[in-house]
Design a protein around this motif. Structure first.
Motif, PDB file in Angstrom:
ATOM      1  N   SER A   7       0.846  -1.196   0.000  1.00 52.88           N
ATOM      2  CA  SER A   7       0.000   0.000   0.000  1.00 52.88           C
ATOM      3  C   SER A   7       0.878   1.241   0.000  1.00 52.88           C
ATOM      4  CB  SER A   7      -0.902   0.017   1.228  1.00 52.88           C
ATOM      5  OG  SER A   7      -1.627   1.238   1.260  1.00 52.88           O
ATOM      6  N   GLU A   9      -0.687   4.188   0.474  1.00 52.39           N
ATOM      7  CA  GLU A   9      -1.496   5.211   1.126  1.00 52.39           C
ATOM      8  C   GLU A   9      -1.973   4.834   2.520  1.00 52.39           C
ATOM      9  OE1 GLU A   9      -4.535   6.043  -1.756  1.00 52.39           O
ATOM     10  OE2 GLU A   9      -3.085   6.670  -3.251  1.00 52.39           O
ATOM     11  N   GLN A  10      -1.909   3.565   2.900  1.00 49.51           N
ATOM     12  CA  GLN A  10      -2.419   3.139   4.198  1.00 49.51           C
ATOM     13  C   GLN A  10      -1.404   2.271   4.910  1.00 49.51           C
ATOM     14  OE1 GLN A  10      -6.198   1.307   2.781  1.00 49.51           O
ATOM     15  NE2 GLN A  10      -7.122   2.577   4.364  1.00 49.51           N
ATOM     16  N   GLN A  11      -1.480   2.292   6.234  1.00 47.45           N
ATOM     17  CA  GLN A  11      -0.667   1.414   7.061  1.00 47.45           C
ATOM     18  C   GLN A  11      -1.419   0.087   7.253  1.00 47.45           C
ATOM     19  OE1 GLN A  11       2.497   2.215   8.175  1.00 47.45           O
ATOM     20  NE2 GLN A  11       2.178   3.952   6.802  1.00 47.45           N
ATOM     21  N   GLN A  14      -4.621   0.112   9.335  1.00 51.05           N
ATOM     22  CA  GLN A  14      -5.766   0.707   8.641  1.00 51.05           C
ATOM     23  C   GLN A  14      -6.382  -0.292   7.666  1.00 51.05           C
ATOM     24  OE1 GLN A  14      -3.279   3.974   7.225  1.00 51.05           O
ATOM     25  NE2 GLN A  14      -4.800   5.403   8.044  1.00 51.05           N
ATOM     26  N   ILE A  15      -5.548  -1.008   6.963  1.00 51.86           N
ATOM     27  CA  ILE A  15      -6.026  -1.996   5.991  1.00 51.86           C
ATOM     28  C   ILE A  15      -6.789  -3.111   6.704  1.00 51.86           C
ATOM     29  CG2 ILE A  15      -5.285  -3.754   4.319  1.00 51.86           C
ATOM     30  CD1 ILE A  15      -2.882  -1.782   3.736  1.00 51.86           C
ATOM     31  N   ASP A  18     -10.132  -1.850   7.751  1.00 53.16           N
ATOM     32  CA  ASP A  18     -11.064  -1.773   6.624  1.00 53.16           C
ATOM     33  C   ASP A  18     -11.669  -3.134   6.295  1.00 53.16           C
ATOM     34  OD1 ASP A  18     -10.578   0.937   6.386  1.00 53.16           O
ATOM     35  OD2 ASP A  18      -9.251   0.750   4.643  1.00 53.16           O
ATOM     36  N   SER A  39       3.725  -1.262   3.827  1.00 53.64           N
ATOM     37  CA  SER A  39       3.354   0.130   3.573  1.00 53.64           C
ATOM     38  C   SER A  39       4.602   0.863   3.111  1.00 53.64           C
ATOM     39  CB  SER A  39       2.796   0.774   4.842  1.00 53.64           C
ATOM     40  OG  SER A  39       1.635   0.106   5.261  1.00 53.64           O
TER      41      SER A  39
END
Length: 177
Positions: A7, A9-11, A14-15, A18, A39
């Motif tokens: 990713s 854009e995300q750590q 966060q993934i 989600d 990341s």
């Protein structure tokens, strides 16, 4: 099959958050060494490619990965000003992926309206382009999928309604959007 998710854009936390709404238990796959989430800032991937992709290749090899996801190439291409620079950078990335011997899924952001789609530099270089839409019908949005390009393969030239379920993506080939 084992895979690596990169990713821009995300750590990882966060993934995982989600995906927590789905019963896919990504943490279990991480513990079983079937999934690694990395990341990277886009600049880091640029450096990785300049050194021959060593750290990414080593990560893929460490779990015998067959799949690789880059989310999203939009951030990666923003490092480059001209279309020529973007094309060269993307080609270098694609060459590295080919050497690594994995199947790659690379996301990018596009215009959401199917009637306004304009092909990008990236689309000319890849074998398959699948577009996801969230089409508005009155006061409701309907998710849909289109196989825009699939090299050397006959495919339906249609936009299919789809939903995301606990089992994954379900496509409705006999329905229209």
């Amino acid at each position: 099959e084992p895979g690596v998710f990169i990713s821009f854009e995300q750590q990882e936390d966060q993934i995982l958050e989600d995906f927590a709404g789905f019963p896919w238990d990504l943490r279990k796959y991480i513990e079983e060494k079937k999934l690694i989430i990395l990341s990277y800032a886009p600049e880091q991937v640029e450096k990785v490619l300049q050194t021959g992709g060593g750290t990414v290749r080593d990560t893929l090899d460490s779990i015998g990965a067959k799949r690789l996801v880059f989310d999203s190439l939009t951030a990666f291409t923003l490092l480059h000003e001209s279309d020529l620079q973007k094309r060269k950078a993307v080609l270098k990335l694609f060459e590295a992926v080919a050497k690594w011997g994995v199947t790659a899924l690379m996301t990018t952001e596009q215009e959401a309206d199917p009637d306004k789609h304009q092909s990008t530099v990236i689309e000319f270089e890849v074998g398959t382009v699948i577009l996801l839409y969230n089409i508005r019908k009155g006061d409701i949005r309907e998710r849909s999928l289109e196989v825009f390009k699939m090299r050397a393969t006959k495919h339906a030239a249609k936009i299919f309604p789809m939903i995301v379920t606990d089992e994954g993506i379900k496509i409705f080939p006999d329905e229209t959007v």
